[in-house]
Design an enzyme around this catalytic site. Structure first.
Site, short mmCIF file in Angstrom:
data_model
loop_
_atom_site.label_atom_id
_atom_site.label_comp_id
_atom_site.label_asym_id
_atom_site.label_seq_id
_atom_site.Cartn_x
_atom_site.Cartn_y
_atom_site.Cartn_z
N ARG A 1 52.36 42.95 44.96
CA ARG A 1 52.27 44.02 45.97
C ARG A 1 52.91 43.68 47.31
NH1 ARG A 1 47.55 44.17 43.07
NH2 ARG A 1 47.75 45.77 41.50
N GLY B 1 41.64 38.76 38.14
CA GLY B 1 41.16 38.24 36.85
C GLY B 1 39.76 38.71 36.46
N GLU C 1 38.67 40.91 34.62
CA GLU C 1 38.45 41.28 33.22
C GLU C 1 38.31 40.04 32.33
OE1 GLU C 1 39.91 43.77 35.26
OE2 GLU C 1 37.98 44.57 34.63
N TRP D 1 41.01 41.16 44.09
CA TRP D 1 42.40 41.26 43.62
C TRP D 1 43.30 42.12 44.49
CZ3 TRP D 1 44.21 46.07 42.10
CH2 TRP D 1 43.26 47.03 41.76
N ASP E 1 33.34 49.86 35.42
CA ASP E 1 34.51 49.18 35.97
C ASP E 1 34.96 49.84 37.27
OD1 ASP E 1 36.55 47.26 36.15
OD2 ASP E 1 37.98 48.59 35.18
N ASP F 1 35.61 48.89 40.23
CA ASP F 1 35.99 47.86 41.21
C ASP F 1 35.90 48.45 42.63
OD1 ASP F 1 36.91 46.87 38.74
OD2 ASP F 1 38.42 45.66 39.73
CA CA Z 1 38.06 45.74 36.91
#
Ligand code: CA
Length: 581
Positions: free
Chosen positions: A132, A192, A194, A258, A318, A320
């Site tokens: 990014r 990371g 997952e 992340w 999930d 996040d």
């Molecule tokens: Ca995730």
């Protein structure tokens, strides 16, 4: 007094000569959001507002915008390009897929140098081989790699000045975010979530790579600071062991940082979002599971958590909470805005973490009815949580529930923008849902650690993406521009009354910041999944965006991926300006 000033000036000129060019300093980075001749950081200023005071390109003339130059990243490595360029002293620095970075001459678009990081075969990025962006400090340009290393290169020559391993890529660690410089300290997170990694924020000396402190974002893990010889000194446990994580699962608890972070020089705090708790199956980890799916405010000097706010306690979808916390002024106070993957937009006191407002920014949310502004906690819809697989048929699969938003989020990695003139946030939102169910899972180093199955589905025939102008005070959506494919690029807004954003269909668009009316668009030749930037050079304002379709949607998008599989990959940067008079 006069002697002292002269001595300082002499000192400065020696420093300048020694490095051949004026270096990027902490003072410059603290003021980067106001700079018009450079783009010194990800977020166009460490607060992440992505607002430019430039007005040469405005609502009246943006329709005339034409390409100045374009540059191809080349090679066979045309995967998702999510990078934001940084710009300083006649050079543009752009990271590209597979851990590459280019320096380009701003005037001509010619390549000055390229660095291709040598990657092992077994890297494990969850969501495409993206990067990014880079950070600038001193004479260095610094970026993270897919095998979890940090590389600092000389801005002029592209020579590696230092390189540091962050963690073990074989355990699932990687880096895709742009590093953040906060008060002279280099702050990075890890990807990371997952794979059952443990999220953390690390601080380094940006000139040497020397580690200063680490702060885990999973409750129960010890933080450390480091002395001059690199010896680790205990610096306090994050939270309290077993308080919100019963049993052992906190040891592989996820909460990856992340997306990187933002930093506000006025609060002197760095804000990092954290990803899902691991594994996805929430029945294995009863409790809130701090500091997963949260915003964590950290003092960059000490590495201590000053406050945290959890968007999705005991996350099961999930969701996040990795999204950017963008600080802004409202009613004489400093707040942060965050458009969370879970569908709610949060307005939080940037100094103490107190929730001020929370409201939906997508039309369908099934997991909670609202956020209680008194307690700060969501009002869950119990029956819409995927069930415990051990109570399902043969103890192998829980009930399938339909959940919205889908796990790719009401908003994902594409950064939003805030315009202090319109007092609006511009949020690239997506309307989609998923079938989701839980399955048994146990941790295995380097293995996917989900304990869930899923299929993402569109909610509407005509659109998934929607660029939305959001009033943080009222929670109202002031305007929206629908888009057929899911939006995956970021946003920029300017004092010229404009909002710029890209689409997977390949367009970079400029719309009126007040009304959302489309004023200009340009087909870049591949999908845009990266945020635009602007700067002024020699009296001319430029706009740039990276083009190259990819990212998580084609890999994880289920029914949605089928809808966008006609899109072609790419890898280039486009630069635009007004035609010469
Ligand atoms: Ca995730």
């Amino acid at each position: 007094m006069q002697k002292k000033i002269i001595a300082t000036l002499v000192g400065l000129s020696v420093l300048t000569l020694a490095h051949g060019a004026a270096n990027v300093t902490t003072a410059m980075l603290n003021d980067a959001s106001k700079a018009t001749d450079s783009v010194l950081s990800f977020g166009m200023g460490s607060e992440g507002q992505r607002f430019s005071p430039l007005t040469q390109i405005n609502t009246k003339n943006v329709g005339q915008l034409v390409p100045a130059w374009s540059f191809s990243f080349g090679g066979e490595k045309q995967r998702g390009q999510e990078s934001q360029p940084v710009i300083y002293k006649g050079k543009m620095f752009i990271t590209a897929s597979y851990s590459r970075i280019f320096a380009i001459d701003l005037k001509t678009g010619a390549k000055l140098w390229k660095y291709e990081h040598r990657l092992p075969d077994a890297i494990m990025p969850c969501c495409d081989v993206v990067n990014r962006g880079a950070a600038l400090y001193g004479n260095l340009v610094i970026f993270g790699t897919l095998d979890a290393q940090l590389v600092a290169l000389d801005q002029d020559t592209g020579k590696v000045v230092w390189k540091e391993k962050i963690d073990d890529y074989a355990a699932g660690y990687s880096m895709t975010a742009a590093p953040l410089i906060a008060d002279g300290v280099l702050l990075t997170g890890v990807s990371g979530g997952e794979f059952g990694i443990v999220g953390r924020v690390e601080a380094r000396n940006p000139m040497t790579g020397e580690l200063l402190w680490t702060r885990p974002t999973v409750e129960g893990h010890m933080g450390y600071k480091y002395d001059k010889d690199g010896n680790a000194i205990e610096n306090g446990v994050s939270g309290t062991v077993n308080k919100t994580w019963p049993g052992e699962l906190w040891k592989t608890g996820g909460a990856s940082t992340w997306m990187g972070g933002t930093y506000d020089p006025s609060t002197k705090l760095a804000y990092f979002g954290t990803g899902n708790p691991a594994p996805w199956n929430s029945h294995l980890r009863p409790g809130d599971n701090l500091y997963s799916s949260s915003t964590v405010a950290i003092d960059p000097k000490t590495g201590q958590i000053k406050w945290s706010y959890q968007n999705t306690p005991n996350d099961s979808w999930d969701f996040d909470g990795a999204n950017e916390f963008v600080t802004f002024d409202m009613d004489g106070k400093r707040y942060g805005g965050k458009a969370d993957r879970n569908g709610f937009f949060y307005v939080i006191d940037a100094n103490n973490g107190k929730l001020q407002n929370a409201f939906p920014f997508v039309k369908k949310i099934t997991w909670a009815t609202s956020i209680d502004l008194k307690t700060g906690r969501p009002n869950f819809v119990k029956e819409n949580r995927p069930s415990d697989p051990t109570t399902g048929p043969e103890g192998k699969k829980g009930s399938t529930v339909f959940a919205a938003p889908a796990f790719l989020g009401a908003k994902n990695q594409m950064p939003m923008a805030y315009n202090p003139q319109t007092k609006l946030f511009y949020v690239p939102a997506n309307e989609w849902g998923m079938d989701i169910w839980n399955e048994p899972i146990s941790y295995k180093k380097g293995g996917a650690y989900l304990g869930a199955g899923f299929t993402i589905r569109p909610l509407n025939e005509d659109y998934i993406g929607a660029m939305r102008a959001i009033d943080p005070k009222t929670g109202k959506i002031v305007w929206e521009d629908k888009n057929s494919a899911p939006l995956w690029g970021g946003v920029m807004t300017t004092a010229g009354g404009l909002v710029f954003y890209g689409t997977p269909e390949g367009y970079l668009k400029a719309v009126d910041a007040k009304s959302g009316k489309e004023l200009w668009k340009f087909q870049t030749g591949s999908g845009v999944v990266a945020p635009p930037v602007t700067w002024q050079d020699g009296g001319t304002q430029y706009v740039a965006v990276v083009s190259g379709w990819g990212g998580a949607v084609p890999l994880w998008g289920g029914e949605v991926a089928k809808k966008v599989n006609f899109l072609e990959q790419g890898g280039s940067v486009w630069v635009f300006k007004l035609p010469a008079k």
